[in-house]
Enzyme design. Structure first.
Site, PDB file in Angstrom:
ATOM      1  N   ARG A   1      -9.069  -2.105 -11.407  1.00  0.00           N
ATOM      2  CA  ARG A   1      -9.740  -3.165 -10.656  1.00  0.00           C
ATOM      3  C   ARG A   1      -8.666  -4.030  -9.994  1.00  0.00           C
ATOM      4  O   ARG A   1      -8.323  -5.106 -10.497  1.00  0.00           O
ATOM      5  CB  ARG A   1     -10.620  -3.999 -11.581  1.00  0.00           C
TER       6      ARG A   1
ATOM      7  N   ASP B   1      -6.665  -6.655  -7.763  1.00  0.00           N
ATOM      8  CA  ASP B   1      -7.021  -8.018  -7.387  1.00  0.00           C
ATOM      9  C   ASP B   1      -7.061  -8.194  -5.873  1.00  0.00           C
ATOM     10  O   ASP B   1      -6.621  -7.334  -5.105  1.00  0.00           O
ATOM     11  CB  ASP B   1      -5.998  -8.997  -7.969  1.00  0.00           C
TER      12      ASP B   1
ATOM     13  N   TYR C   1       2.667   2.054 -10.337  1.00  0.00           N
ATOM     14  CA  TYR C   1       2.580   0.983  -9.352  1.00  0.00           C
ATOM     15  C   TYR C   1       3.913   0.859  -8.629  1.00  0.00           C
ATOM     16  O   TYR C   1       4.963   1.232  -9.152  1.00  0.00           O
ATOM     17  CB  TYR C   1       2.280  -0.364 -10.026  1.00  0.00           C
TER      18      TYR C   1
ATOM     19  N   ARG D   1       2.775  -8.058 -11.814  1.00  0.00           N
ATOM     20  CA  ARG D   1       3.117  -9.246 -11.025  1.00  0.00           C
ATOM     21  C   ARG D   1       3.884 -10.264 -11.851  1.00  0.00           C
ATOM     22  O   ARG D   1       4.788 -10.948 -11.326  1.00  0.00           O
ATOM     23  CB  ARG D   1       1.846  -9.851 -10.431  1.00  0.00           C
TER      24      ARG D   1
END
Length: 260
Positions: free
Chosen positions: A55, A57, A115, A203
């Site tokens: 999911r 952001d 990622y 992050r």
């Protein structure tokens, strides 16, 4: 939905700039899932409900988001990407489609994710990359950043990099690869691969690594922050615009292997 005849899986790429994340939202707020389900519903001739590997952001992008859905629609998987892409805006693209086994779940069958987080060292703001990289206006110490990031490889408790608001789950994860690469013209990319990630984990890792690169915290202090497992000691979360879901891993068998 599972009573339907077919389980179809897709790989989806999207530019998350104009969307409130991937997960379906209540209109007038628009997420990638809202747009994709609408297009798939028209192609399949029925309501479609997607399950997704992650999911992402608001503002986060994806090269290889994986979704699946159950349908009685008869369109072939060979024709599906082109048909759906004809109804999608240009910032969302279905790149692959295949017939999945009944028990395949884009979310629950995943065994790992990759990622990439993109940085750009700038002297002045770059209007052409502002939505696709975290622009840093001071030189970064790349070697110091690599030294800090290397500490995170392995199986650890990543509570220091876990944001509030995520689903309750163990903070222990395994990261088997983290590499920071210089890509020319001040561009940097940090690639991370692991068996799973906590809410805002990448992050928050990047915000701490950039603080090391700027000399605001030492590599030794980074190690202390990691060890104490206290999110309050980590600098503010890095911007969403630099983050991309690169790929999702599944157990390899026949066409269900979508690993990159």
């Amino acid at each position: 939905m599972k009573a339907r005849a077919r389980n179809i899986a897709l790989v989806v790429a999207y530019d998350g700039t104009n969307y409130h994340g991937f997960q379906r939202q209540t209109p007038p707020v628009v997420a990638v899932q809202n747009v994709l389900e609408c297009a798939l519903g028209k192609v399949c001739g029925e309501d479609v409900e997607l399950a997704a590997a992650g999911r992402t952001d608001a503002g986060v992008h994806a090269y290889g988001q994986v979704v699946n859905f159950f349908t009685d629609g008869r369109i072939s998987v060979e024709r599906l990407p082109r048909a759906v892409n004809g109804l999608l805006p240009p910032d969302i693209v279905v790149t692959q489609a295949w017939e999945a086994e009944r028990d395949f779940s884009a979310r629950h069958s995943a065994t790992g994710k990759a990622y990439v987080y993109r940085l750009e060292e700038c002297t002045v703001p770059n209007p052409f990359t502002r939505s696709y990289a975290w622009q840093i206006f001071q030189p970064l110490d790349h070697d110091a950043m690599r030294g800090a990031l290397a500490m995170l490889v392995g199986t650890h408790d990543y509570s220091s990099f876990r944001a509030a608001g995520g689903a309750p789950m163990s903070p222990v994860r395994t990261l088997d690869e983290i590499r920071l690469e210089e890509e020319g013209a001040g561009r940097l990319s940090c690639y991370l691969h692991g068996n799973g990630f906590l809410y805002h984990m990448v992050r928050n890792i990047m915000s701490a690594a950039v603080s090391v690169g700027l000399g605001r915290i030492s590599v030794e202090r980074f190690a202390e922050i990691f060890a104490v497992r206290d999110r309050r000691l980590v600098p503010p979360t890095a911007p969403a615009c630099g983050l991309y879901l690169l790929s999702v891993d599944y157990v390899a068998h026949d066409r269900n292997d979508v690993r990159k």
